[in-house]
Design a protein around this motif. Structure first.
Motif, PDB file in Angstrom:
ATOM      1  N   ASP A   1       0.807  -1.213   0.000  1.00 45.18           N
ATOM      2  CA  ASP A   1       0.000   0.000   0.000  1.00 45.18           C
ATOM      3  C   ASP A   1       0.840   1.263   0.000  1.00 45.18           C
ATOM      4  O   ASP A   1       0.320   2.345  -0.168  1.00 45.18           O
ATOM      5  CB  ASP A   1      -0.928   0.020   1.223  1.00 45.18           C
ATOM      6  CG  ASP A   1      -1.889  -1.135   1.189  1.00 45.18           C
ATOM      7  OD1 ASP A   1      -2.781  -1.118   0.338  1.00 45.18           O
ATOM      8  OD2 ASP A   1      -1.719  -2.057   2.009  1.00 45.18           O
ATOM      9  N   VAL A   2       2.145   1.169   0.282  1.00 45.79           N
ATOM     10  CA  VAL A   2       2.996   2.339   0.301  1.00 45.79           C
ATOM     11  C   VAL A   2       3.573   2.544  -1.087  1.00 45.79           C
ATOM     12  O   VAL A   2       4.356   1.737  -1.565  1.00 45.79           O
ATOM     13  CB  VAL A   2       4.141   2.183   1.325  1.00 45.79           C
ATOM     14  CG1 VAL A   2       5.024   3.418   1.321  1.00 45.79           C
ATOM     15  CG2 VAL A   2       3.560   1.949   2.703  1.00 45.79           C
ATOM     16  N   THR A   3       3.179   3.587  -1.764  1.00 48.88           N
ATOM     17  CA  THR A   3       3.637   3.898  -3.108  1.00 48.88           C
ATOM     18  C   THR A   3       4.462   5.157  -3.095  1.00 48.88           C
ATOM     19  O   THR A   3       4.653   5.793  -2.058  1.00 48.88           O
ATOM     20  CB  THR A   3       2.428   4.072  -4.043  1.00 48.88           C
ATOM     21  OG1 THR A   3       1.652   5.177  -3.572  1.00 48.88           O
ATOM     22  CG2 THR A   3       1.564   2.821  -4.050  1.00 48.88           C
ATOM     23  N   GLU A   4       4.954   5.522  -4.278  1.00 43.46           N
ATOM     24  CA  GLU A   4       5.758   6.730  -4.370  1.00 43.46           C
ATOM     25  C   GLU A   4       4.931   7.964  -4.083  1.00 43.46           C
ATOM     26  O   GLU A   4       5.445   8.985  -3.645  1.00 43.46           O
ATOM     27  CB  GLU A   4       6.384   6.826  -5.768  1.00 43.46           C
ATOM     28  CG  GLU A   4       7.387   5.712  -6.050  1.00 43.46           C
ATOM     29  CD  GLU A   4       8.009   5.863  -7.423  1.00 43.46           C
ATOM     30  OE1 GLU A   4       7.614   6.816  -8.143  1.00 43.46           O
ATOM     31  OE2 GLU A   4       8.886   5.051  -7.763  1.00 43.46           O
ATOM     32  N   GLU A   5       3.661   7.905  -4.361  1.00 43.05           N
ATOM     33  CA  GLU A   5       2.782   9.034  -4.090  1.00 43.05           C
ATOM     34  C   GLU A   5       2.143   8.820  -2.728  1.00 43.05           C
ATOM     35  O   GLU A   5       0.979   8.470  -2.602  1.00 43.05           O
ATOM     36  CB  GLU A   5       1.723   9.150  -5.180  1.00 43.05           C
ATOM     37  CG  GLU A   5       2.319   9.378  -6.574  1.00 43.05           C
ATOM     38  CD  GLU A   5       1.222   9.457  -7.621  1.00 43.05           C
ATOM     39  OE1 GLU A   5       0.053   9.218  -7.248  1.00 43.05           O
ATOM     40  OE2 GLU A   5       1.530   9.737  -8.781  1.00 43.05           O
ATOM     41  N   ALA A   6       2.951   8.995  -1.668  1.00 50.39           N
ATOM     42  CA  ALA A   6       2.452   8.788  -0.307  1.00 50.39           C
ATOM     43  C   ALA A   6       1.476   9.883   0.053  1.00 50.39           C
ATOM     44  O   ALA A   6       1.679  11.043  -0.261  1.00 50.39           O
ATOM     45  CB  ALA A   6       3.615   8.791   0.689  1.00 50.39           C
ATOM     46  N   SER A   7       0.453   9.530   0.714  1.00 40.60           N
ATOM     47  CA  SER A   7      -0.550  10.500   1.148  1.00 40.60           C
ATOM     48  C   SER A   7      -0.521  10.622   2.654  1.00 40.60           C
ATOM     49  O   SER A   7       0.216   9.917   3.336  1.00 40.60           O
ATOM     50  CB  SER A   7      -1.950  10.064   0.687  1.00 40.60           C
ATOM     51  OG  SER A   7      -2.288   8.827   1.274  1.00 40.60           O
ATOM     52  N   ASP A   8      -1.349  11.544   3.160  1.00 40.62           N
ATOM     53  CA  ASP A   8      -1.396  11.762   4.600  1.00 40.62           C
ATOM     54  C   ASP A   8      -2.163  10.658   5.324  1.00 40.62           C
ATOM     55  O   ASP A   8      -2.116  10.575   6.541  1.00 40.62           O
ATOM     56  CB  ASP A   8      -2.052  13.113   4.918  1.00 40.62           C
ATOM     57  CG  ASP A   8      -1.116  14.270   4.618  1.00 40.62           C
ATOM     58  OD1 ASP A   8       0.089  14.015   4.516  1.00 40.62           O
ATOM     59  OD2 ASP A   8      -1.607  15.403   4.477  1.00 40.62           O
ATOM     60  N   SER A   9      -2.916   9.862   4.602  1.00 39.85           N
ATOM     61  CA  SER A   9      -3.693   8.815   5.245  1.00 39.85           C
ATOM     62  C   SER A   9      -2.778   7.675   5.683  1.00 39.85           C
ATOM     63  O   SER A   9      -1.738   7.411   5.080  1.00 39.85           O
ATOM     64  CB  SER A   9      -4.765   8.291   4.287  1.00 39.85           C
ATOM     65  OG  SER A   9      -4.158   7.773   3.123  1.00 39.85           O
ATOM     66  N   ILE A  10      -3.194   6.994   6.744  1.00 42.26           N
ATOM     67  CA  ILE A  10      -2.415   5.869   7.251  1.00 42.26           C
ATOM     68  C   ILE A  10      -2.566   4.686   6.315  1.00 42.26           C
ATOM     69  O   ILE A  10      -3.683   4.297   5.968  1.00 42.26           O
ATOM     70  CB  ILE A  10      -2.884   5.499   8.665  1.00 42.26           C
ATOM     71  CG1 ILE A  10      -2.675   6.684   9.608  1.00 42.26           C
ATOM     72  CG2 ILE A  10      -2.141   4.285   9.180  1.00 42.26           C
ATOM     73  CD1 ILE A  10      -3.162   6.424  11.008  1.00 42.26           C
ATOM     74  N   PRO A  11      -1.473   4.091   5.851  1.00 45.91           N
ATOM     75  CA  PRO A  11      -1.585   2.966   4.905  1.00 45.91           C
ATOM     76  C   PRO A  11      -2.229   1.748   5.547  1.00 45.91           C
ATOM     77  O   PRO A  11      -2.190   1.572   6.759  1.00 45.91           O
ATOM     78  CB  PRO A  11      -0.126   2.697   4.520  1.00 45.91           C
ATOM     79  CG  PRO A  11       0.674   3.230   5.661  1.00 45.91           C
ATOM     80  CD  PRO A  11      -0.077   4.416   6.172  1.00 45.91           C
ATOM     81  N   LYS A  12      -2.784   0.895   4.712  1.00 48.07           N
ATOM     82  CA  LYS A  12      -3.398  -0.334   5.196  1.00 48.07           C
ATOM     83  C   LYS A  12      -2.306  -1.310   5.590  1.00 48.07           C
ATOM     84  O   LYS A  12      -1.369  -1.548   4.833  1.00 48.07           O
ATOM     85  CB  LYS A  12      -4.290  -0.923   4.108  1.00 48.07           C
ATOM     86  CG  LYS A  12      -5.107  -2.109   4.577  1.00 48.07           C
ATOM     87  CD  LYS A  12      -6.022  -2.591   3.480  1.00 48.07           C
ATOM     88  CE  LYS A  12      -6.863  -3.789   3.948  1.00 48.07           C
ATOM     89  NZ  LYS A  12      -7.764  -4.265   2.860  1.00 48.07           N
ATOM     90  N   LEU A  13      -2.437  -1.890   6.776  1.00 49.05           N
ATOM     91  CA  LEU A  13      -1.391  -2.756   7.322  1.00 49.05           C
ATOM     92  C   LEU A  13      -1.794  -4.215   7.257  1.00 49.05           C
ATOM     93  O   LEU A  13      -2.987  -4.560   7.248  1.00 49.05           O
ATOM     94  CB  LEU A  13      -1.098  -2.377   8.784  1.00 49.05           C
ATOM     95  CG  LEU A  13      -0.728  -0.917   9.061  1.00 49.05           C
ATOM     96  CD1 LEU A  13      -0.533  -0.715  10.554  1.00 49.05           C
ATOM     97  CD2 LEU A  13       0.520  -0.513   8.305  1.00 49.05           C
ATOM     98  N   THR A  14      -0.797  -5.067   7.246  1.00 45.66           N
ATOM     99  CA  THR A  14      -1.040  -6.503   7.343  1.00 45.66           C
ATOM    100  C   THR A  14      -1.328  -6.859   8.801  1.00 45.66           C
ATOM    101  O   THR A  14      -1.141  -6.050   9.706  1.00 45.66           O
ATOM    102  CB  THR A  14       0.178  -7.287   6.842  1.00 45.66           C
ATOM    103  OG1 THR A  14       1.294  -6.993   7.699  1.00 45.66           O
ATOM    104  CG2 THR A  14       0.531  -6.880   5.416  1.00 45.66           C
ATOM    105  N   TRP A  15      -1.765  -8.095   9.032  1.00 52.29           N
ATOM    106  CA  TRP A  15      -2.101  -8.468  10.403  1.00 52.29           C
ATOM    107  C   TRP A  15      -0.875  -8.444  11.302  1.00 52.29           C
ATOM    108  O   TRP A  15      -0.972  -8.096  12.490  1.00 52.29           O
ATOM    109  CB  TRP A  15      -2.736  -9.861  10.414  1.00 52.29           C
ATOM    110  CG  TRP A  15      -1.779 -10.976  10.097  1.00 52.29           C
ATOM    111  CD1 TRP A  15      -1.479 -11.505   8.877  1.00 52.29           C
ATOM    112  CD2 TRP A  15      -0.978 -11.691  11.045  1.00 52.29           C
ATOM    113  NE1 TRP A  15      -0.550 -12.502   8.978  1.00 52.29           N
ATOM    114  CE2 TRP A  15      -0.222 -12.645  10.310  1.00 52.29           C
ATOM    115  CE3 TRP A  15      -0.824 -11.637  12.423  1.00 52.29           C
ATOM    116  CZ2 TRP A  15       0.667 -13.521  10.911  1.00 52.29           C
ATOM    117  CZ3 TRP A  15       0.057 -12.516  13.029  1.00 52.29           C
ATOM    118  CH2 TRP A  15       0.804 -13.437  12.288  1.00 52.29           C
TER     119      TRP A  15
END
Length: 361
Positions: free
Chosen positions: A204-218
């Motif tokens: 979920d972490v791409t070069e175009e990082a946004s202010d939102s929290i990325p989706k994490l694995t368990w």
């Protein structure tokens, strides 16, 4: 202000602040604090991790717009001030008995002067002084808060308070900051990720990082939850013990009162005999021996406090400095644990190889 009016006023005050806080999304403002750090410098420390911060294009955009960054910072500060004023109102609302109860020393002085207890009972508080205290937490400094609370505790308007009231003034100046920081922590801990996100573990972490929290694995969620629980427990323990144990506030206040050059009673203890309460002794005309300790003025208190208890003029900073030291301890223990596991693994490997070589021989 009578008790009911006092309670209604503080409830209205807290409600108005709550209405203002709804227009300030706290998580957004806490994330905006990240913009004051150099993203490239932080990421270069460990290239394995991608911090949830704006990328280079976003960083340069923010750097070229200092007005926008300043507005975000001011919004975050305003949110904190509103929460601090709300905490002050909550503290005062629960401190009616403290603010209106006549001290034993004042009762003894009244007995010497021939006054009764009913003459000293406080049934109301001046509204202008209550508002001054709330305003000091909303827009004043830590020193202003002590001044306003001192004035509120000075019921006889002589500018002096006794030792017990002096301690209560300092406690009331510290308690709202403690409550405010605890509320702020609950919001800040959810504003962004505590643990860095490894590039290899997330899609979920791409070069175009946004202010939102990325989706994490368990696995990442589990690590994140454990880190937040540990930090929250450490922060709350720090709030509970810092001023009482690390700063030793009770001991410092006793020393301030003892060392202050008090003009009242020429800084001497007066020994007098006063009439005993007939309901207690059962005998009329019975006298008891009391010692009247001198009262202390605000300027006399400040003269010693600014030398031996400067923590009172920077309460919030003191809390956060203590938490920073706790974080250093946690990091140090983590490094020691890793070194212990590494050394243990090396030792067991050498032992196993040696044992195997002996068996082969």
């Amino acid at each position: 202000l009578a008790p009911i009016q006092f309670d209604n006023m503080l409830q209205w005050y807290q409600k108005e602040i709550e209405n203002h806080l709804t227009s300030f999304p706290p998580a957004e403002h806490f994330r905006d604090v990240r913009d004051f750090f150099d993203v490239n410098t932080l990421n270069s420390r460990n290239p394995r991790y991608v911090l949830p911060m704006p990328e280079k294009e976003e960083t340069s955009k923010l750097a070229s717009s200092s007005t926008q960054t300043s507005q975000r910072f001011e919004s975050a500060v305003l949110w904190y001030r509103l929460v601090l004023a709300q905490a002050a109102a909550e503290t005062m609302q629960s401190s009616w008995k403290t603010l209106t109860t006549v001290s034993d020393q004042d009762l003894d002085r009244a007995a010497v002067e021939g006054k009764s207890k009913s003459d000293l009972e406080v049934s109301s508080l001046p509204a202008d002084k209550v508002q001054a205290v709330l305003k000091s937490f909303l827009a004043g400094t830590a020193s202003d808060r002590v001044d306003r609370i001192w004035d509120l505790m000075d019921r006889d308007q002589d500018g002096r308070v006794d030792e017990t009231e002096m301690v209560q003034v300092c406690d009331m100046a510290v308690a709202p900051v403690r409550t405010c920081l605890e509320k702020s922590w609950n919001e800040a801990i959810d504003a962004s990720l505590v643990c860095p996100v490894e590039v290899a573990d997330t899609k979920d972490v791409t070069e175009e990082a946004s202010d939102s929290i990325p989706k994490l694995t368990w696995r990442q969620r589990r690590r994140e939850a454990a880190a937040k629980r540990k930090l929250t427990r450490t922060f709350k323990q720090m709030l509970a013990r810092h001023f009482s144990e690390e700063v030793e506030q009770p001991h410092r206040l006793r020393c301030i009162y003892a060392w202050a050059n008090k003009m009242h009673q020429d800084n001497m203890i007066e020994s007098v005999l006063v009439e005993s309460d007939e309901a207690v002794t059962g005998f009329s005309g019975r006298k008891r021996y009391v010692e009247l300790r001198p009262k202390i003025r605000l300027d006399e208190f400040r003269e010693v406090q600014q030398e031996h208890f400067t923590h009172l003029d920077r309460v919030g900073v003191e809390f956060m400095k203590s938490f920073r030291e706790d974080l250093w301890v946690i990091q140090g223990k983590g490094r020691e644990s890793k070194e212990l596991w590494r050394d243990s693994a090396i030792f067991m490997t050498v032992v196993c190889i040696t044992d195997f070589a002996i068996m082969v021989m």
